[in-house]
Design an enzyme around this catalytic site. Structure first.
Site, short mmCIF file in Angstrom:
data_model
loop_
_atom_site.label_atom_id
_atom_site.label_comp_id
_atom_site.label_asym_id
_atom_site.label_seq_id
_atom_site.Cartn_x
_atom_site.Cartn_y
_atom_site.Cartn_z
N ARG A 6 30.14 23.13 23.20
CA ARG A 6 30.76 24.07 24.13
C ARG A 6 30.95 25.38 23.39
NH1 ARG A 6 35.95 25.91 25.20
NH2 ARG A 6 36.56 26.14 27.39
N SER A 50 34.13 16.90 35.30
CA SER A 50 35.55 17.18 35.18
C SER A 50 36.23 16.95 36.52
CB SER A 50 35.76 18.64 34.74
OG SER A 50 35.30 18.84 33.42
N LYS A 71 43.31 25.78 27.32
CA LYS A 71 43.45 26.06 28.75
C LYS A 71 44.92 25.92 29.15
CE LYS A 71 38.78 24.76 30.24
NZ LYS A 71 37.98 23.94 31.20
#
Length: 223
Positions: free
Chosen positions: A56, A125, A155
């Site tokens: 990522r 997700s 996040k």
């Protein structure tokens, strides 16, 4: 009345092989333009017990993403770890990754399956919504991820998932379940007990002073 588990069609899932591929400590790479440093840190994490690595990098351009993904694919093969690419099914196909992980805005499972074939993994997700997981499984997802279970520096505004959601998903879904969001060696055990097959982390491993030891401590939760 007992609930019926939602199972993938037999022609899509590679049953036991795929189930074992998503299990244990699941590390997501930090954003880094320094490929040599990234590989060094990932090697330490893999040495400490990471079993699944997701590439990522939200800041890299296409060229850097390709070169880093290729290098990480080779490194994960060295350790026998499962290699997942975040967001990009095309990149996953090009570097021969084990699969792709899709967020809500990252394309649909059908398109990813057409690119990757039946023997690659597709994860989705599901945030804090069991309905997203149910729909994903019926569409052919091989594993699902819920979170955030705890406050996350990556996040901070993520939806909050609960242990009850995890238990309900474990009772109903017939695919591996990944828990994510603010997870550490101190709070991860309860998630495993509630039904998580894998714990996904970034900061808990890659921000640690001793990456290998941090990975070892998290990996112990599955032993």
């Amino acid at each position: 009345m007992a609930k019926t588990k939602v199972l993938l069609p037999l022609d899509i899932r590679a049953s036991a092989i795929k189930s074992r591929a998503i299990k244990g400590l699941y590390a997501l790479t930090p954003d880094s333009a320094d490929t040599a440093d990234l590989l060094h840190r990932v090697r330490l994490a893999l040495s400490g017990g990471v079993q699944v690595l997701q590439y990522r990098n939200k800041l890299a351009d296409a060229g850097l993403r390709l070169s880093q993904a290729q290098a990480l694919r080779a490194l994960t093969r060295e350790f026998g770890a499962t290699f997942i690419v975040n967001d990009d099914a095309q990149l996953a196909a090009v570097v021969d990754a084990d699969g792709v992980h899709l967020g809500a805005a990252d394309g649909d499972i059908k398109t990813a399956r057409a690119l990757l074939g039946d023997n690659r993994l597709i994860g989705v997700s599901c945030y804090n919504q069991l309905s997203l997981a149910q729909g994903g499984v019926l569409a052919g997802a091989d594993y699902v991820a819920f979170g955030a279970f705890y406050s996350s520096t990556v996040k901070p505004d993520a939806a909050v998932a609960t242990l009850d959601l995890l238990r309900e998903a474990r009772a109903e879904l017939g695919v591996p379940i990944v828990a994510i969001g603010g997870i550490s060696a101190d709070n991860g055990a309860v998630l495993v007990q509630a039904g998580a097959d894998a714990l996904a982390v970034i900061s808990a491993v890659f921000d640690a002073a001793d990456i290998q030891l941090a990975a070892q401590n998290l990996a112990k939760l599955f032993r």
